[in-house]
Design a protein around this motif. Structure first.
Motif, short mmCIF file in Angstrom:
data_model
loop_
_atom_site.label_atom_id
_atom_site.label_comp_id
_atom_site.label_asym_id
_atom_site.label_seq_id
_atom_site.Cartn_x
_atom_site.Cartn_y
_atom_site.Cartn_z
N TYR A 1 0.80 -1.22 0.05
CA TYR A 1 -0.13 -0.01 -0.09
C TYR A 1 0.87 1.15 -0.16
O TYR A 1 1.73 1.33 0.82
N ALA A 2 0.76 2.15 -0.99
CA ALA A 2 1.63 3.21 -1.05
C ALA A 2 1.75 3.90 0.06
O ALA A 2 2.63 4.44 0.52
N GLU A 3 0.53 4.30 0.80
CA GLU A 3 0.79 5.06 1.94
C GLU A 3 1.37 4.49 3.24
O GLU A 3 1.90 5.18 3.94
N HIS A 4 1.27 3.26 3.38
CA HIS A 4 2.05 2.60 4.27
C HIS A 4 3.44 2.59 3.88
O HIS A 4 4.38 2.82 4.94
N ALA A 5 3.89 2.51 2.76
CA ALA A 5 5.43 2.48 2.20
C ALA A 5 5.89 3.99 2.76
O ALA A 5 7.03 4.17 3.47
N LYS A 6 4.97 4.96 2.67
CA LYS A 6 5.41 6.41 2.80
C LYS A 6 5.47 6.44 4.53
O LYS A 6 6.35 7.24 4.85
N THR B 1 -11.86 -5.61 -5.11
CA THR B 1 -11.26 -4.44 -5.33
C THR B 1 -11.72 -3.09 -4.49
O THR B 1 -10.93 -1.99 -4.54
N GLN B 2 -12.66 -3.42 -3.61
CA GLN B 2 -13.25 -2.22 -3.05
C GLN B 2 -13.58 -2.66 -1.61
O GLN B 2 -14.63 -2.39 -1.16
N THR C 1 -8.74 -2.07 -0.37
CA THR C 1 -8.09 -2.69 -1.31
C THR C 1 -7.89 -2.21 -2.64
O THR C 1 -7.00 -2.31 -3.61
N ARG C 2 -8.53 -1.16 -2.94
CA ARG C 2 -8.52 -0.36 -4.28
C ARG C 2 -7.15 0.35 -4.18
O ARG C 2 -6.46 0.41 -5.30
N LEU D 1 -4.19 -1.10 -3.45
CA LEU D 1 -2.97 -2.14 -3.37
C LEU D 1 -1.94 -1.65 -4.63
O LEU D 1 -2.49 -0.97 -5.80
N VAL D 2 -0.86 -1.46 -4.31
CA VAL D 2 0.31 -1.25 -5.59
C VAL D 2 0.53 -2.28 -6.46
O VAL D 2 0.17 -1.81 -7.55
N THR D 3 0.49 -3.33 -6.06
CA THR D 3 0.42 -4.78 -6.87
C THR D 3 -1.17 -5.38 -6.66
O THR D 3 -1.06 -5.77 -5.49
N ASP D 4 -1.83 -5.24 -7.57
CA ASP D 4 -3.23 -5.86 -7.15
C ASP D 4 -3.16 -7.30 -7.34
O ASP D 4 -2.10 -8.26 -7.79
N ILE D 5 -4.60 -8.18 -7.10
CA ILE D 5 -4.23 -9.81 -7.00
C ILE D 5 -4.11 -10.33 -8.24
O ILE D 5 -3.18 -11.26 -8.33
N PRO D 6 -4.74 -9.94 -9.25
CA PRO D 6 -4.28 -10.63 -10.60
C PRO D 6 -2.79 -10.35 -11.11
O PRO D 6 -2.25 -11.37 -11.57
#
Length: 252
Positions: free
Chosen positions: A53-58, A168-169, A186-187, A189-194
């Motif tokens: 998750y981008a915000e967690h990385a930040k 995704t939501q 879940t929308r 996610l940096v790299t989504d499930i597929p």
């Protein structure tokens, strides 16, 4: 359908939600605290995503990686709903990680993104604890951080993929002693499930029962012995566990 696994009266039972607690496959109804909760499925290989998750990385002052940051976890790290997780006495920062757990339903090798969701059997909630004191670096989470006994809580239910309208939501929430600390979706996610299934299956075969822990959003805080941690994900239920001290964890 939601289903779980519990131990009761000397046997392991499939269990289902009931207004008074849980209903065993044989029709008996028990309170939640009358059974011992197990992981809803017998886990195969567990793949855990870091910083997805981008915000967690930040939050951790970490820039986006070129490939997914994935590491493996042993099945011995897994406990069920209402279990206890040890906080070692020598640590200063231990935190929860509420995550969507994706369960593979059939062998997957060189799967394309467009076909990937056909290989998903269902979903669970995961709470994958981390101890930052033990972390060597964010590229290589070491064994003490992510493979400790009782450090990965799964459950309470396995939910069939067909019963989740839009994976995704889904909103994720974590409460510590009743106070909301973590919230995500879940929308984001940096790299989504597929993409994760395509990536992993490009170099190895995924098997039924393999689990992908898709990462946690921002909002992690330190937890201490005596804390109750509750993770919720839309449509998947409410996963509860408690933090205990060394002394309580080792008590007979």
């Amino acid at each position: 359908m939601m289903r779980g696994r519990v131990a009761y009266a000397g046997a392991i039972h499939e269990a289902y939600p009931h207004e008074r607690g849980v209903c065993l496959a044989d029709g008996r109804v028990c309170r939640e605290d009358e059974v011992v909760w197990l992981a809803p499925i017998q886990p195969g290989t567990i793949f855990a995503l870091g910083l997805n998750y981008a915000e967690h990385a930040k939050e951790l002052q970490f820039s986006k990686q070129e490939e997914p940051l994935v590491f493996l976890k042993g099945a011995g790290s897994v406990i069920g709903h209402r279990g206890v997780t040890r906080r070692p006495s020598d640590v200063t920062f231990m935190h929860y990680e509420c995550e969507l757990a994706v369960v593979i339903g059939r062998p997957a090798k060189e799967v394309t993104r467009d076909d990937a969701m056909q290989y998903v059997a269902g979903y669970m909630i995961a709470n994958d604890y981390a101890i930052r004191d033990y972390l060597e670096n964010y590229y290589r989470p070491n064994l003490r951080v992510k493979n400790r006994d009782g450090g990965t809580v799964l459950g309470p239910w396995f939910v069939d993929a067909a019963d989740i309208a839009d994976v995704t939501q889904l909103e994720l929430r974590t409460y510590v002693n009743g106070t909301l600390h973590q919230k995500g979706n879940t929308r984001d996610l940096v790299t989504d499930i597929p993409a994760l299934i395509e990536y992993l299956s490009s170099f190895m075969t995924l098997a039924p029962g393999d689990i992908i822990l898709t990462g946690t959003p921002e909002g992690v805080v330190n937890v201490n012995a005596g804390d109750e941690v509750v993770c919720e994900i839309d449509g998947l239920g409410r996963l509860v566990n408690a933090i205990v001290s060394d002394a309580d964890f080792n008590r007979d």
